[in-house]
Scaffold this motif. Structure first.
Motif, mmCIF file in Angstrom:
data_model
loop_
_atom_site.group_PDB
_atom_site.id
_atom_site.type_symbol
_atom_site.label_atom_id
_atom_site.label_comp_id
_atom_site.label_asym_id
_atom_site.label_seq_id
_atom_site.Cartn_x
_atom_site.Cartn_y
_atom_site.Cartn_z
ATOM 1 N N SER A 123 0.795 -1.221 0.000
ATOM 2 C CA SER A 123 0.000 0.000 0.000
ATOM 3 C C SER A 123 0.827 1.269 0.000
ATOM 4 C CB SER A 123 -0.936 0.019 1.222
ATOM 5 O OG SER A 123 -0.179 -0.057 2.417
ATOM 6 N N GLN A 124 2.052 1.220 0.514
ATOM 7 C CA GLN A 124 2.848 2.437 0.623
ATOM 8 C C GLN A 124 3.637 2.732 -0.645
ATOM 9 O OE1 GLN A 124 5.187 1.838 4.169
ATOM 10 N NE2 GLN A 124 3.602 2.688 5.482
ATOM 11 N N ASP A 125 4.186 1.697 -1.264
ATOM 12 C CA ASP A 125 4.975 1.869 -2.474
ATOM 13 C C ASP A 125 4.177 1.397 -3.680
ATOM 14 O OD1 ASP A 125 7.213 2.851 -1.104
ATOM 15 O OD2 ASP A 125 7.922 0.819 -0.682
ATOM 16 N N ASN A 126 4.698 1.709 -4.846
ATOM 17 C CA ASN A 126 4.051 1.275 -6.079
ATOM 18 C C ASN A 126 5.143 0.807 -7.020
ATOM 19 O OD1 ASN A 126 2.886 1.100 -8.666
ATOM 20 N ND2 ASN A 126 1.328 2.619 -8.159
ATOM 21 N N TYR A 127 5.172 -0.490 -7.280
ATOM 22 C CA TYR A 127 6.212 -1.065 -8.114
ATOM 23 C C TYR A 127 5.668 -1.617 -9.425
ATOM 24 C CZ TYR A 127 9.212 -0.532 -4.058
ATOM 25 O OH TYR A 127 9.934 -0.002 -3.013
ATOM 26 N N SER A 128 4.622 -1.016 -9.928
ATOM 27 C CA SER A 128 4.171 -1.375 -11.275
ATOM 28 C C SER A 128 5.321 -1.141 -12.249
ATOM 29 C CB SER A 128 2.980 -0.515 -11.683
ATOM 30 O OG SER A 128 2.749 -0.623 -13.080
ATOM 31 N N THR A 129 5.490 -2.062 -13.184
ATOM 32 C CA THR A 129 6.562 -1.903 -14.182
ATOM 33 C C THR A 129 6.073 -1.243 -15.462
ATOM 34 O OG1 THR A 129 6.205 -4.177 -14.958
ATOM 35 C CG2 THR A 129 7.912 -3.826 -13.288
ATOM 36 N N ASN A 130 4.791 -0.908 -15.530
ATOM 37 C CA ASN A 130 4.354 -0.076 -16.652
ATOM 38 C C ASN A 130 5.028 1.292 -16.535
ATOM 39 O OD1 ASN A 130 2.557 -1.697 -18.189
ATOM 40 N ND2 ASN A 130 0.995 -1.481 -16.604
ATOM 41 N N ARG A 131 5.544 1.792 -17.680
ATOM 42 C CA ARG A 131 6.269 3.061 -17.666
ATOM 43 C C ARG A 131 5.603 4.133 -18.517
ATOM 44 N NH1 ARG A 131 9.267 3.491 -13.540
ATOM 45 N NH2 ARG A 131 10.644 4.997 -14.554
ATOM 46 N N TYR A 132 4.552 3.766 -19.235
ATOM 47 C CA TYR A 132 4.038 4.706 -20.235
ATOM 48 C C TYR A 132 2.610 4.326 -20.568
ATOM 49 C CZ TYR A 132 4.709 7.665 -24.498
ATOM 50 O OH TYR A 132 4.645 8.633 -25.468
ATOM 51 N N ILE A 133 1.720 5.312 -20.583
ATOM 52 C CA ILE A 133 0.431 5.141 -21.245
ATOM 53 C C ILE A 133 0.714 5.557 -22.691
ATOM 54 C CG2 ILE A 133 -2.014 5.720 -21.247
ATOM 55 C CD1 ILE A 133 -1.001 4.387 -18.654
ATOM 56 N N TRP A 134 1.073 4.583 -23.504
ATOM 57 C CA TRP A 134 1.718 4.887 -24.781
ATOM 58 C C TRP A 134 0.728 5.422 -25.807
ATOM 59 C CZ3 TRP A 134 6.209 1.179 -26.471
ATOM 60 C CH2 TRP A 134 7.128 1.906 -27.222
ATOM 61 N N ARG A 135 -0.413 4.785 -25.904
ATOM 62 C CA ARG A 135 -1.403 5.230 -26.874
ATOM 63 C C ARG A 135 -2.804 5.016 -26.324
ATOM 64 N NH1 ARG A 135 1.204 8.277 -28.915
ATOM 65 N NH2 ARG A 135 1.860 8.538 -31.070
ATOM 66 N N MET A 136 -3.696 5.925 -26.718
ATOM 67 C CA MET A 136 -5.114 5.809 -26.410
ATOM 68 C C MET A 136 -5.888 6.027 -27.699
ATOM 69 S SD MET A 136 -5.407 7.847 -22.756
ATOM 70 C CE MET A 136 -4.453 9.274 -23.278
ATOM 71 N N ALA A 137 -7.049 5.403 -27.794
ATOM 72 C CA ALA A 137 -7.890 5.588 -28.969
ATOM 73 C C ALA A 137 -9.345 5.359 -28.581
ATOM 74 C CB ALA A 137 -7.495 4.620 -30.089
ATOM 75 N N VAL A 138 -10.222 6.093 -29.234
ATOM 76 C CA VAL A 138 -11.661 5.919 -29.045
ATOM 77 C C VAL A 138 -12.178 5.021 -30.153
ATOM 78 C CG1 VAL A 138 -13.896 7.070 -28.917
ATOM 79 C CG2 VAL A 138 -11.853 8.179 -27.947
ATOM 80 N N HIS A 139 -12.871 3.977 -29.762
ATOM 81 C CA HIS A 139 -13.410 3.024 -30.740
ATOM 82 C C HIS A 139 -14.750 2.507 -30.246
ATOM 83 C CE1 HIS A 139 -13.586 -0.110 -33.768
ATOM 84 N NE2 HIS A 139 -13.776 -1.006 -32.816
ATOM 85 N N ASP A 140 -15.773 2.606 -31.099
ATOM 86 C CA ASP A 140 -17.103 2.095 -30.786
ATOM 87 C C ASP A 140 -17.615 2.654 -29.457
ATOM 88 O OD1 ASP A 140 -19.351 0.717 -31.495
ATOM 89 O OD2 ASP A 140 -18.675 -1.223 -30.743
#
Length: 612
Positions: free
Chosen positions: A441-458
């Motif tokens: 709960s105190q730290d965050n070790y997610s290895t995702n580094r980037y919200i690289w792309r987003m797109a709207v579809h349907d």
């Protein structure tokens, strides 16, 4: 640095059974390489079984085709930039494809799937004049057969034409913008409509359309505008380059005039965006990052690995000459006036911002700073490792409205990943990087580094990530890997047991309730198997007129891939088993209910903070 590892936690994964929820369902099909599913992660792909096609870097629907621009053997080139040519260090020389052809390429495939991928365009080669001392231009070396385009980075449709932004990768004398004016055209019809000299960086990146004109952003914070770009006069003589030292590296830069700007006006320049770091400070990671047209304004985000990203907007009001007035939204308060957020929303590790308009808001995903990881790669010391962990900041998702008021959709309200401006938990309940280990709960070790792309579809917003775990795992598996690296990776695998390596793809129908579609880079949750860890990024997302969402991956190991995703109408999901070239699925819930049952056990096992 010492880490206590709770390796037994991997046994708990079996307890986290994914339940079916009332969410959208999808058909998924692999649209390149070997289409059999589940994927075999070591199968070569790269669209045409060419492993050197690392990223599906740019993608667009144009006419009857899906176009994809690639870069080539990208991570090998990156490490060569840091360490020089020759065998790569840390056992990486056998990990990436052998060096063969670094010239960028554009491919296309019929949208109806009636044909396979075909090479549409291959970077030309040109002659360059290398001058050791620009003050003595008569002393030079002629360098023939040099690659002009090391990749094709972004694509945009404007006024019925397809525009493509090229990538210079520190080596080419200039970046450029290409135009295909007719959907029925061939590569012979491509026009060079803009040239920008290489000044020691990676060149161009951002492209956008606003108020009937095309906009191009440069690494040195120039914003070029042209309502109707046209073919430029070719260079009469080869460009002239010299070598300068930047941050201890020898970098070629162009000092001759490359022209190529007829019809273009400068709507913004460095002085338009005070407080944004450029040049040597950014080491090729800065500059104009993204444009979005929203509520009558053109928003422009700037990457800044020193201070954190900035964001400005303009409605075309003239400041002087052709320059526009740019209003700061997220910027340095030391050199800007008004009630604004500071760079990076108060967290300098938030280096860049990618934006998409959805449901009346601009959704903005962050890119986490790479400078500490690069420093560790250059000097893998314990001190460098501790710096990496101390600054570990997974990416966040925000949204802002027409009044530029921000809300945190995905992120933390405490710890190293937090912004001081968002005290309440995220609206979606997801922590930064989509981290969902409630025992930590105190730290965050997610290895995702980037919200690289987003797109709207349907009517839905899709968000793809870049997962650093892949690179870290590969480094730790090397024979030369040090114990510190191996311990760090083992710890990260332990705390991210519910999110293995490989890109993630998430979807939301209302902008707040977010569900994962895949979290292992290869839709293993749908088809079985373990996914594809080598697909470390969802680099491109395109909503096509055929009713499909196309996803292009980043995979510098075995080559990029393209996937086709279709939304299944409610009540029509009759294929839950997958198999063959595609299969059905529903969005996967986070599984937090199950975590509540095992959280005490996780705490006993000691998913731990590091101690030194």
């Amino acid at each position: 640095m010492r880490m206590r590892i709770a390796g037994s936690v991997f046994l708990l994964v079996a307890l986290l059974t994914a339940a079916v929820v009332g969410a959208a369902s999808f058909d998924v099909e692999k649209w390149s390489g070997n289409s059999s599913l589940p994927v075999t992660e070591t199968d070569p792909d790269g669209l045409v079984l060419d492993r050197e096609n690392s990223y599906a870097w740019a993608m667009a629907e144009y006419g009857d085709y899906l176009y994809v621009g690639t870069n080539r053997n990208y991570m090998r080139q990156m490490f060569e930039t840091m360490f020089g040519e020759g065998p790569l260090p840390m056992g990486l020389d056998t990990v990436f494809p052998p060096k063969d052809d670094y010239a960028g390429k554009i491919y296309r495939k019929p949208l109806d799937g009636s044909g396979d991928w075909e090479l549409f365009y291959d970077s030309p080669r040109i002659t360059v004049i290398m001058v050791p001392n620009p003050a003595s231009p008569d002393v030079y070396e002629v360098l023939p057969n040099k690659i002009l385009d090391f990749g094709y980075r972004t694509m945009e449709i404007h006024d019925g034409a397809l525009y493509v932004v090229t990538y210079s990768f520190f080596e080419s004398p200039y970046s450029r913008v290409l135009k295909l004016p007719d959907p029925g055209g061939t590569s012979a019809d491509l026009q060079e409509v803009l040239r920008v000299a290489n000044q020691g960086g990676s060149g161009l990146r951002s492209i956008g359309v606003y108020d009937g004109a095309l906009f191009i952003g440069t690494e040195d914070l120039n914003v070029w505008r042209n309502p109707a770009p046209s073919a430029q006069t070719p260079l009469a003589t080869p460009p002239m380059m010299t070598i300068v030292e930047v941050m201890g590296r020898q970098i070629p830069v162009t000092f001759s005039d490359v022209g190529g700007k007829t019809g273009w006006t400068l709507a913004g320049r460095k002085t338009s965006f005070p407080g944004v770091a450029t040049g040597a400070e950014t080491e090729g990671w800065g500059g104009l990052w993204d444009f979005v047209n929203y509520n009558g304004w053109l928003y422009a985000s700037m990457a800044d690995p020193v201070n954190g990203f900035s964001l400005y907007k303009s409605d075309g009001t003239i400041e002087s000459g052709d320059l526009w007035v740019w209003t700061p939204i997220v910027a340095s308060p030391d050199v800007n006036e008004g009630e604004i957020y500071p760079p990076g929303l108060g967290n300098s590790q938030n280096t860049a911002l990618t934006m998409t308009v959805f449901d009346g808001y601009v959704y903005a995903g962050t890119f986490s700073n790479w400078k500490d990881l690069i420093a560790y790669a250059m000097d893998p010391s314990e001190e460098a490792m501790n710096t990496v962990m101390d600054h570990w900041t997974p990416p966040q998702v925000y949204r802002f409205d027409a009044g530029d008021a921000w809300e945190m959709i995905v992120g933390d309200n405490s710890g190293q990943a937090a912004s001081p401006y968002f005290e309440a938990p995220s609206l979606s309940g997801w922590r930064a990087g989509f981290f969902d280990n409630e025992a930590v709960s105190q730290d965050n070790y997610s290895t995702n580094r980037y919200i690289w792309r987003m797109a709207v579809h349907d009517g839905m917003l899709f968000m793809g990530t870049m997962d650093m775990m892949t690179i870290l795992e590969v480094l730790s598996e090397s024979e030369s890997a040090d114990v510190e690296m191996q311990q760090m990776v083992q710890m990260l695998q332990t705390v991210n047991f519910n999110n293995p390596s490989g890109f993630d793809l998430y979807v939301t129908e209302d902008g707040v309730n977010i569900q994962p579609v895949t979290r292992d880079g290869g839709f293993g949750e749908i088809f079985g198997g373990t996914g594809d860890r080598y697909n470390y990024g969802a680099r491109t997302l395109v909503s096509a007129s055929t009713g499909n969402l196309f996803l292009g991956t980043s995979n510098p190991f075995y080559g990029c891939q393209v996937w086709k995703i279709s939304v299944v109408p409610e009540g029509d999901d009759d294929d839950d088993t997958g198999g063959g070239g595609g299969g059905g699925c529903v969005a996967i819930p986070p599984g937090r209910f199950f975590l509540l049952y095992v959280m005490p056990l996780l705490l006993v096992l000691g998913i731990v903070r590091r101690t030194r």
